[in-house]
Design a protein around this motif. Structure first.
Motif, PDB file in Angstrom:
ATOM      1  N   ARG A 100      12.594   0.707 -10.899  1.00 40.03           N
ATOM      2  CA  ARG A 100      12.373  -0.256 -10.065  1.00 40.03           C
ATOM      3  C   ARG A 100      12.201  -1.669 -10.787  1.00 40.03           C
ATOM      4  NH1 ARG A 100       7.443   1.953  -6.226  1.00 40.03           N
ATOM      5  NH2 ARG A 100       8.527   4.107  -5.830  1.00 40.03           N
ATOM      6  N   THR A 101      12.560  -2.710 -10.452  1.00 44.39           N
ATOM      7  CA  THR A 101      12.231  -4.073 -10.712  1.00 44.39           C
ATOM      8  C   THR A 101      10.786  -4.024 -10.858  1.00 44.39           C
ATOM      9  OG1 THR A 101      12.343  -4.990  -8.697  1.00 44.39           O
ATOM     10  CG2 THR A 101      14.494  -4.969  -9.942  1.00 44.39           C
ATOM     11  N   LYS A 102      10.455  -5.145 -11.743  1.00 46.22           N
ATOM     12  CA  LYS A 102       8.967  -5.236 -12.086  1.00 46.22           C
ATOM     13  C   LYS A 102       8.305  -5.541 -10.742  1.00 46.22           C
ATOM     14  CE  LYS A 102       9.339  -6.478 -16.807  1.00 46.22           C
ATOM     15  NZ  LYS A 102       9.220  -7.349 -17.895  1.00 46.22           N
ATOM     16  N   SER A 103       8.881  -6.547 -10.016  1.00 44.49           N
ATOM     17  CA  SER A 103       8.168  -6.932  -8.710  1.00 44.49           C
ATOM     18  C   SER A 103       8.016  -5.993  -7.579  1.00 44.49           C
ATOM     19  CB  SER A 103       9.327  -8.049  -7.985  1.00 44.49           C
ATOM     20  OG  SER A 103      10.470  -7.578  -7.737  1.00 44.49           O
ATOM     21  N   ASN A 104       8.830  -4.640  -7.787  1.00 39.41           N
ATOM     22  CA  ASN A 104       8.797  -3.551  -6.824  1.00 39.41           C
ATOM     23  C   ASN A 104       7.690  -2.742  -6.741  1.00 39.41           C
ATOM     24  OD1 ASN A 104      11.110  -4.153  -5.485  1.00 39.41           O
ATOM     25  ND2 ASN A 104      12.203  -2.722  -6.436  1.00 39.41           N
ATOM     26  N   PHE A 105       6.780  -3.021  -8.159  1.00 37.87           N
ATOM     27  CA  PHE A 105       5.368  -2.336  -8.270  1.00 37.87           C
ATOM     28  C   PHE A 105       4.220  -3.113  -7.627  1.00 37.87           C
ATOM     29  CE2 PHE A 105       7.681  -0.345 -11.941  1.00 37.87           C
ATOM     30  CZ  PHE A 105       7.646   0.901 -11.555  1.00 37.87           C
ATOM     31  N   VAL A 106       4.548  -4.521  -7.329  1.00 35.02           N
ATOM     32  CA  VAL A 106       3.386  -5.275  -6.688  1.00 35.02           C
ATOM     33  C   VAL A 106       3.574  -4.927  -5.283  1.00 35.02           C
ATOM     34  CG1 VAL A 106       2.707  -7.707  -6.325  1.00 35.02           C
ATOM     35  CG2 VAL A 106       3.778  -6.899  -8.641  1.00 35.02           C
ATOM     36  N   PRO A 107       2.570  -4.725  -4.485  1.00 30.75           N
ATOM     37  CA  PRO A 107       2.368  -4.575  -2.993  1.00 30.75           C
ATOM     38  C   PRO A 107       2.848  -5.704  -2.365  1.00 30.75           C
ATOM     39  CG  PRO A 107       0.088  -4.541  -3.869  1.00 30.75           C
ATOM     40  CD  PRO A 107       1.219  -4.507  -5.134  1.00 30.75           C
ATOM     41  N   GLN A 108       3.132  -5.553  -0.877  1.00 26.04           N
ATOM     42  CA  GLN A 108       3.385  -6.661  -0.275  1.00 26.04           C
ATOM     43  C   GLN A 108       2.188  -7.559  -0.363  1.00 26.04           C
ATOM     44  OE1 GLN A 108       6.182  -7.350   1.703  1.00 26.04           O
ATOM     45  NE2 GLN A 108       7.115  -5.639   0.490  1.00 26.04           N
ATOM     46  N   HIS A 109       2.674  -8.964  -0.284  1.00 27.82           N
ATOM     47  CA  HIS A 109       1.366 -10.023  -0.131  1.00 27.82           C
ATOM     48  C   HIS A 109       2.026 -11.155   0.504  1.00 27.82           C
ATOM     49  CE1 HIS A 109       4.016 -10.423  -3.723  1.00 27.82           C
ATOM     50  NE2 HIS A 109       3.668 -11.814  -3.661  1.00 27.82           N
ATOM     51  N   LYS A 110       1.058 -12.027   0.985  1.00 28.14           N
ATOM     52  CA  LYS A 110       1.193 -13.335   1.662  1.00 28.14           C
ATOM     53  C   LYS A 110       1.465 -14.344   0.496  1.00 28.14           C
ATOM     54  CE  LYS A 110      -1.572 -12.117   5.600  1.00 28.14           C
ATOM     55  NZ  LYS A 110      -2.558 -12.493   6.371  1.00 28.14           N
TER      56      LYS A 110
END
Length: 312
Positions: free
Chosen positions: A17-27
């Motif tokens: 996964r790309t690094k951003s894919n480990f960050v949950p959905q956020h506003k």
């Protein structure tokens, strides 16, 4: 041998996964949150920092509990329990095989903006210490000097029966010498503590060493496994830090593990202000004074621009 096929099979599965894919959905970041967090930092100069797995997701290491992207949301696999590791040779073999395959990528991870931001706060003499629940060494890689690794470190292996210890990089060479047929060319499904998911067939035949000093079978990372206890001296150090701080700043922790949540409760007992930066719900949402949900790499650069340099 099945082990010879590990590298081939690893290459065939879904790519990293790309690094951003480990960050949950956020506003998107709110200016009001930037101002609130900036004021909190500007108002204090003895900040105690507590970090959890969420601060490392932007470096490419997943956490456990983030909605949709954490280990518990994406896998049925669970961390090894300390008592299982001690009692069962099969568990130890399974653990070290997965850790061996995951180590090259895990150990190559670099600090992200969150780690570097905390290093800057330390340099500016805003913080007194970082307590981290992580074992990834990223705060040290970022240059922070005052770091207490609450749950230990993945970078040292030691023996539970004697005082032998070895650098994890050197231990990788030992494992490689025992398992020369294992070619690590690609990894997948990296887990928060640095191992990967392997099938029983891929683990079959993996060899682990005895302790070279006492010939025992209990070589283990210097990590507080699930089911184990934090050393008393470390707990006492945490207590001292809580007494000596003027505030608590938590980044990237759900605080569902009691060792982290206890720090919140103790700080609250002393009536010291607490700010929490984390995406998603936490155990301490009702205990903190400030709760902000935002990606570290988006909000902290904006906060950094507004921090007033502390003059002693």
């Amino acid at each position: 041998m099945v082990l010879r096929n590990i590298a081939i099979k690893l290459c065939k599965v879904t790519s990293f996964r790309t690094k951003s894919n480990f960050v949950p959905q956020h506003k998107p970041v709110q200016l009001s949150d930037v101002n609130i967090l900036t004021n909190f930092i500007n108002d204090h100069n003895r900040i105690l920092v507590l970090t959890g797995a969420g601060i490392s997701t932007e470096s490419g290491i997943p956490d456990y509990r983030s909605a949709g992207v954490g280990l518990y949301a994406t896998s049925k696999s669970r961390p090894v329990v300390f008592q299982q590791f001690v009692k069962c040779q099969e568990t130890r073999i399974r653990y070290w095989a997965r850790n061996f395959v995951g180590w090259p990528r895990f150990s190559s991870m670099l600090p992200n903006y969150g780690h570097n931001f905390l290093k800057k706060l330390e340099d500016d003499k805003r913080t007194i210490h970082i307590i981290t629940q992580n074992v990834d060494n990223l705060h040290t890689k970022a240059g922070s000097k005052n770091v207490l690794e609450l749950h230990g470190t993945a970078y040292i292996v030691h023996c539970l029966k004697c005082d032998f210890s070895i650098d994890r990089h050197k231990f990788q060479d030992v494992l490689m010498s025992l398992n020369p047929e294992v070619s690590i060319t690609e990894l997948y499904n990296l887990r928060p503590d640095g191992d990967v998911e392997l099938t029983p067939e891929q683990i079959d035949g993996f060899k682990i060493p005895k302790c070279p000093k006492c010939e025992g079978h209990l070589l283990i990372p210097r990590i507080v496994f699930f089911g184990d206890n934090i050393p008393k001296r470390r707990v006492l150090k945490v207590n001292d830090l809580i007494e000596n701080c003027d505030s608590l700043f938590i980044l990237g922790s759900s605080l569902f593990v009691y060792s982290g949540y206890r720090i919140v409760l103790e700080t609250k007992f002393y009536k010291k202000p607490i700010a929490l930066l984390n995406i998603g719900p936490t155990r301490a949402d009702d205990d903190v004074d400030i709760k902000i949900e935002a990606k570290f790499g988006e909000i902290l650069p904006l906060v950094n621009q507004k921090i007033v340099k502390f003059v002693q």
